[in-house]
Design a protein around this motif. Structure first.
Motif, PDB file in Angstrom:
ATOM      1  N   UNK A  22      15.295  71.509   7.633  1.00 31.46           N
ATOM      2  CA  UNK A  22      16.599  71.185   7.064  1.00 31.46           C
ATOM      3  C   UNK A  22      16.783  71.782   5.683  1.00 31.46           C
ATOM      4  N   UNK A  23      15.803  71.608   4.797  1.00 29.74           N
ATOM      5  CA  UNK A  23      16.022  72.028   3.422  1.00 29.74           C
ATOM      6  C   UNK A  23      14.853  72.696   2.746  1.00 29.74           C
ATOM      7  N   UNK A  24      13.874  73.150   3.516  1.00 34.40           N
ATOM      8  CA  UNK A  24      12.673  73.752   2.919  1.00 34.40           C
ATOM      9  C   UNK A  24      12.374  75.100   3.569  1.00 34.40           C
ATOM     10  N   UNK A  25      13.191  76.114   3.290  1.00 34.59           N
ATOM     11  CA  UNK A  25      12.995  77.404   3.961  1.00 34.59           C
ATOM     12  C   UNK A  25      11.653  78.051   3.656  1.00 34.59           C
ATOM     13  N   UNK A  26      11.164  77.910   2.427  1.00 32.61           N
ATOM     14  CA  UNK A  26       9.891  78.529   2.081  1.00 32.61           C
ATOM     15  C   UNK A  26       8.745  77.871   2.845  1.00 32.61           C
ATOM     16  N   UNK A  27       8.782  76.542   2.956  1.00 33.73           N
ATOM     17  CA  UNK A  27       7.737  75.838   3.696  1.00 33.73           C
ATOM     18  C   UNK A  27       7.792  76.193   5.173  1.00 33.73           C
ATOM     19  N   UNK A  28       9.005  76.316   5.735  1.00 36.51           N
ATOM     20  CA  UNK A  28       9.136  76.709   7.137  1.00 36.51           C
ATOM     21  C   UNK A  28       8.623  78.122   7.362  1.00 36.51           C
TER      22      UNK A  28
END
Length: 246
Positions: free
Chosen positions: A38-44
């Motif tokens: 949802x809100x963590x593109x770097x972690x994904x």
């Protein structure tokens, strides 16, 4: 479009915690994975990198699980990239702690938007798209049976998930698709640990007979079982993965 692998998994909430470990575990078992976030593109992106560095296949896709159009697009990403959907693991969730007397109804609405509406939206899309032989795994909580103060809103939202599971299992009769939920006990994730002091964590870790907190890997292995060939005869159930808390 690439050739379809044996199985393709969509995992929501896959950028952190149980969802992240579940995505990595399913990929290690040979499944292609859509890493929903949802809100963590770097972690994904880091999850995708770890999977691909190990020779697996993965792609990240952003979706608000309560938004039906974004969830449909998430599943379209799975179909367009890997050829279809076989496994859906809905791990995205929200936690808000408060006594009922002090509960902010805006917090309640946000909690239920993610945990209840989100579960229904993801489950609905899964019911429309999962291929024969597939599996749907939703996430509940063992808190439902512990009656802990301040967990009322959260437990109520997850009780709705547990009510949904056997109904959807019946509705998918004849499709060869299983529907189950996993109900973790206290698990050492960022969501669980946030805001708790060491004494509270130690007290909760001492609750199960195994006398420790669960780990994301403990839960991911249960999900992997339900999503794999060994779990085909488990359907319409809630598995309480909590180390024996009663």
């Amino acid at each position: 479009m690439t050739d379809s692998p044996t199985r393709v998994a969509v995992v929501t909430g896959a950028s952190r915690g149980i969802g992240r470990t579940t995505a990595l575990t399913l990929a290690a078992a040979g499944q292609a994975v859509v890493v929903g976030y949802a809100g963590s593109p770097d972690a994904a992106a880091d999850v995708v990198r770890r999977i691909t560095d190990d020779g697996g296949r993965a792609v990240a896709a952003r979706a608000d699980v309560a938004d039906e159009q974004q969830v449909a697009a998430l599943f379209e990403t799975a179909a367009g990239t890997f050829g279809g959907v076989d496994v859906v693991v809905h791990s995205a969730g929200r936690l808000a702690l408060s006594t009922l007397a002090d509960l902010d109804l805006d917090d309640l609405d946000a909690l239920h938007r993610t945990n209840v509406r989100g579960s229904f939206v993801v489950a609905r899309e899964a019911a429309r798209r999962v291929r024969p032989g597939g599996a749907v795994v939703l996430m509940s909580t063992s808190v439902i049976g512990l009656h802990l103060p301040t967990y009322g809103a959260y437990a109520a939202s997850k009780a709705a998930v547990e009510a949904l599971v056997p109904v959807l299992a019946q509705e998918l009769r004849g499709r060869d698709v299983t529907v189950n939920a996993v109900a973790p006990g206290p698990t050492a994730t960022e969501l669980f640990l946030d805001g708790k002091d060491e004494a509270t964590i130690a007290r909760m870790a001492a609750q199960p007979p195994l006398e420790r907190l669960g780990t994301p890997a403990d839960i991911a292995e249960v999900v992997s079982f339900l999503a794999g060939p060994g779990g085909r005869w488990v359907n319409g159930q809630v598995l309480r993965a909590n180390g024996g808390i009663v």
